[in-house]
Write an enzyme that holds these catalytic residues in place. Structure first.
Site, PDB file in Angstrom:
ATOM      1  N   SER A 124       2.392  -7.653 -11.896  1.00 40.22           N
ATOM      2  CA  SER A 124       3.019  -6.628 -11.064  1.00 40.22           C
ATOM      3  C   SER A 124       4.519  -6.862 -11.006  1.00 40.22           C
ATOM      4  O   SER A 124       4.983  -8.011 -11.051  1.00 40.22           O
ATOM      5  CB  SER A 124       2.444  -6.743  -9.652  1.00 40.22           C
ATOM      6  OG  SER A 124       3.222  -6.020  -8.737  1.00 40.22           O
ATOM      7  N   TYR A 148       0.447 -12.396  -1.955  1.00 36.46           N
ATOM      8  CA  TYR A 148      -0.109 -11.582  -3.051  1.00 36.46           C
ATOM      9  C   TYR A 148       0.773 -11.718  -4.289  1.00 36.46           C
ATOM     10  O   TYR A 148       0.297 -12.006  -5.401  1.00 36.46           O
ATOM     11  CB  TYR A 148      -0.206 -10.106  -2.614  1.00 36.46           C
ATOM     12  CG  TYR A 148      -0.228  -9.150  -3.777  1.00 36.46           C
ATOM     13  CD1 TYR A 148      -1.342  -9.068  -4.606  1.00 36.46           C
ATOM     14  CD2 TYR A 148       0.885  -8.346  -4.073  1.00 36.46           C
ATOM     15  CE1 TYR A 148      -1.350  -8.207  -5.698  1.00 36.46           C
ATOM     16  CE2 TYR A 148       0.880  -7.491  -5.155  1.00 36.46           C
ATOM     17  CZ  TYR A 148      -0.235  -7.428  -5.969  1.00 36.46           C
ATOM     18  OH  TYR A 148      -0.234  -6.599  -7.050  1.00 36.46           O
ATOM     19  N   LYS A 152       0.264 -13.552  -8.309  1.00 33.18           N
ATOM     20  CA  LYS A 152       0.572 -12.969  -9.622  1.00 33.18           C
ATOM     21  C   LYS A 152       1.522 -13.899 -10.394  1.00 33.18           C
ATOM     22  O   LYS A 152       1.358 -14.140 -11.582  1.00 33.18           O
ATOM     23  CB  LYS A 152       1.213 -11.582  -9.474  1.00 33.18           C
ATOM     24  CG  LYS A 152       0.294 -10.530  -8.886  1.00 33.18           C
ATOM     25  CD  LYS A 152      -0.813 -10.156  -9.864  1.00 33.18           C
ATOM     26  CE  LYS A 152      -1.753  -9.110  -9.325  1.00 33.18           C
ATOM     27  NZ  LYS A 152      -2.965  -8.927 -10.130  1.00 33.18           N
TER      28      LYS A 152
HETATM   29  C1  UD1 Z   1       3.846  -2.210  -2.822  1.00 34.62           C
HETATM   30  C2  UD1 Z   1       3.802  -3.694  -2.589  1.00 34.62           C
HETATM   31  C3  UD1 Z   1       3.846  -4.380  -3.939  1.00 34.62           C
HETATM   32  C4  UD1 Z   1       2.705  -3.880  -4.816  1.00 34.62           C
HETATM   33  C5  UD1 Z   1       2.827  -2.372  -4.961  1.00 34.62           C
HETATM   34  C6  UD1 Z   1       1.712  -1.743  -5.792  1.00 34.62           C
HETATM   35  C7  UD1 Z   1       4.856  -4.084  -0.399  1.00 34.62           C
HETATM   36  C8  UD1 Z   1       6.031  -4.638   0.321  1.00 34.62           C
HETATM   37  N1  UD1 Z   1       4.918  -4.103  -1.743  1.00 34.62           N
HETATM   38  O1  UD1 Z   1       5.060  -1.904  -3.478  1.00 34.62           O
HETATM   39  O2  UD1 Z   1       3.756  -5.770  -3.759  1.00 34.62           O
HETATM   40  O3  UD1 Z   1       2.784  -4.481  -6.095  1.00 34.62           O
HETATM   41  O4  UD1 Z   1       2.792  -1.794  -3.663  1.00 34.62           O
HETATM   42  O5  UD1 Z   1       0.481  -1.806  -5.119  1.00 34.62           O
HETATM   43  O6  UD1 Z   1       3.883  -3.652   0.190  1.00 34.62           O
HETATM   44  N2  UD1 Z   1       6.682   4.089   1.894  1.00 34.62           N
HETATM   45  C9  UD1 Z   1       6.889   4.935   2.970  1.00 34.62           C
HETATM   46  N3  UD1 Z   1       5.803   5.277   3.724  1.00 34.62           N
HETATM   47  C10 UD1 Z   1       4.537   4.835   3.460  1.00 34.62           C
HETATM   48  C11 UD1 Z   1       4.352   3.968   2.340  1.00 34.62           C
HETATM   49  C12 UD1 Z   1       5.450   3.617   1.604  1.00 34.62           C
HETATM   50  O7  UD1 Z   1       8.015   5.355   3.241  1.00 34.62           O
HETATM   51  O8  UD1 Z   1       3.588   5.177   4.180  1.00 34.62           O
HETATM   52  C13 UD1 Z   1       7.848   3.756   1.032  1.00 34.62           C
HETATM   53  C14 UD1 Z   1       8.137   2.285   0.906  1.00 34.62           C
HETATM   54  O9  UD1 Z   1       9.034   1.870   1.913  1.00 34.62           O
HETATM   55  C15 UD1 Z   1       8.736   2.215  -0.506  1.00 34.62           C
HETATM   56  C16 UD1 Z   1       8.014   3.325  -1.264  1.00 34.62           C
HETATM   57  O10 UD1 Z   1       7.512   4.207  -0.270  1.00 34.62           O
HETATM   58  O11 UD1 Z   1      10.106   2.541  -0.488  1.00 34.62           O
HETATM   59  C17 UD1 Z   1       6.854   2.816  -2.107  1.00 34.62           C
HETATM   60  O12 UD1 Z   1       5.989   2.046  -1.286  1.00 34.62           O
HETATM   61  P1  UD1 Z   1       4.583   1.498  -1.830  1.00 34.62           P
HETATM   62  O13 UD1 Z   1       3.820   2.605  -2.436  1.00 34.62           O
HETATM   63  O14 UD1 Z   1       3.929   0.752  -0.713  1.00 34.62           O
HETATM   64  O15 UD1 Z   1       4.988   0.533  -3.009  1.00 34.62           O
HETATM   65  P2  UD1 Z   1       5.979  -0.754  -3.000  1.00 34.62           P
HETATM   66  O16 UD1 Z   1       6.499  -1.046  -1.667  1.00 34.62           O
HETATM   67  O17 UD1 Z   1       6.981  -0.542  -4.082  1.00 34.62           O
END
Ligand code: UD1
Length: 339
Positions: A124, A148, A152
């Protein structure tokens, strides 16, 4: 090829299994169904018009692993099985280290004993930690910031070490950026248990009426619209990346790292907007504080995969949202909808 796919009933695993079958490979899936469903396997077989041998088993059960290898002569293994929720890993690190790291060690013992030494591992982009040195190249130092991510990173280290110790191994470490979307049929897709942590499945559940609004975590990042930027990649592009890696490894030994991303960043608001366009209605959202541990921006330098694997992501954000929605609307409660 005859390929063992651990975690093949899960989100990325099921799409990759389908691609393997469509390319004519023989597939055995080994999965404990902790975070996946047998229904995905039924649908993969329907779509491919071919059968998959399914073995329900846990990588922590070394004798179950040994028995999968006994009598079968695999050409390669694709290893997806593992736990993947960041928050859960912080709350229960031992479970994460045991499942992901010890599970992988058992798999490697089984492979070694059977003389199978070609492996594609599901890593990842989380291994880059909070680095914002975008676009992120594979050469960056690894610096995961949660248990997590550290599992990895540790597995990558183990695999690199075994390939240095024994030059018969061929290993591909695939660092996924942010998977989204579903197969274009809408019959297989992501089916998160409980409330999704990731953005795209959450947005899809808001669109289907399961939640009132998307919480946008932070609108004060140093990005054009103030929200976080990520490299969303279609799950079918990811699946195809695994096949490209398998082919690359066929006549090479050593350990190789490849980012699987599009090389393009999209903000949270851009994702919500793209999804709204697909569903032809406004998706409600509210700004909320930043989520702890989130980077402002992360997207791949995808040039190694392009040059070495001859692989690039072909599907854009609009297609990802359309396919994700097609899956979500025909399966509002995931695979349960059909039971
Ligand atoms: C997350 C995990 C990462 C994992 C990846 C794929 C964290 C900190 N990181 O990455 O380790 O490899 O998923 O499973 O959890 N967001 C919102 N609202 C939400 C959800 C997300 O605003 O309800 C934003 C987040 O702040 C981020 C973006 O959307 O900027 C993507 O979030 P997300 O889909 O959770 O992925 P990652 O944070 O990149």
């Amino acid at each position: 090829m005859k390929v063992l796919v651990t975690g093949g009933a899960g989100y990325i695993g099921s799409h990759t299994t389908l691609c393997l079958l469509e390319e004519g490979h023989e597939v055995v899936v080994f999965d404990n169904l902790v975070n996946s469903s047998l229904e995905s396997m039924r649908r993969v077989q329907d779509l491919a018009g071919r059968t998959v041998e399914f073995v329900e088993g846990d990588l922590l059960d070394a004798s179950a692993v040994a028995s999968v290898f006994s009598g079968a002569s695999f050409d390669a293994v694709i290893h997806f099985a593992g736990l993947k929720a960041v928050g859960e890993s912080v709350a229960d690190p031992l479970r994460y280290y045991r499942t992901n790291v010890v599970g992988t060690l058992n798999l490697l013992d089984g492979m070694n004993a059977a003389g199978v030494r070609r492996l594609v591992f599901s890593s990842s982009a989380t291994v880059y930690g909070a680095s914002e040195d975008v676009p992120l190249p594979e050469s960056l130092p690894l610096n995961a910031t949660n248990p997590y991510g550290r599992t990895k990173e540790q597995i990558e280290d183990i695999l690199t070490d075994i390939s240095s110790a024994d030059e018969r191994w061929s290993i591909g470490l695939l660092r996924y950026f942010n998977p989204a979307g579903a197969h274009s049929s809408g019959r297989i897709g992501e089916d998160p248990r409980g409330i999704p942590n990731n953005l795209v499945p959450f947005v899809a559940q808001v669109a289907v009426g399961r939640h009132k609004a998307v919480m946008v975590f932070g609108n004060d990042y140093p990005t054009p619209d103030g929200t976080g930027i990520r490299d969303y990649i279609h799950v079918m592009d990811l699946a195809e990346g695994h096949l490209a890696a398998l082919h690359f490894l066929k006549d090479r030994t050593g350990a190789f790292q490849w980012n699987l991303g599009t090389g393009q960043g999209s903000s949270v608001l851009e994702v919500i907007e793209a999804f709204s366009t697909v569903v032809s209605k406004k998706i409600p959202y509210e700004f909320a504080p930043r989520r702890k541990g989130d980077a402002a921006l992360s997207y791949a330098d995808a040039s190694s995969a392009r040059n070495q694997l001859r692989w690039t992501a072909k599907r854009d954000l609009a297609r990802m949202c359309a396919d994700h929605w097609n899956w979500q609307r025909s399966n509002p409660r995931g695979y349960d909808s059909s039971l």
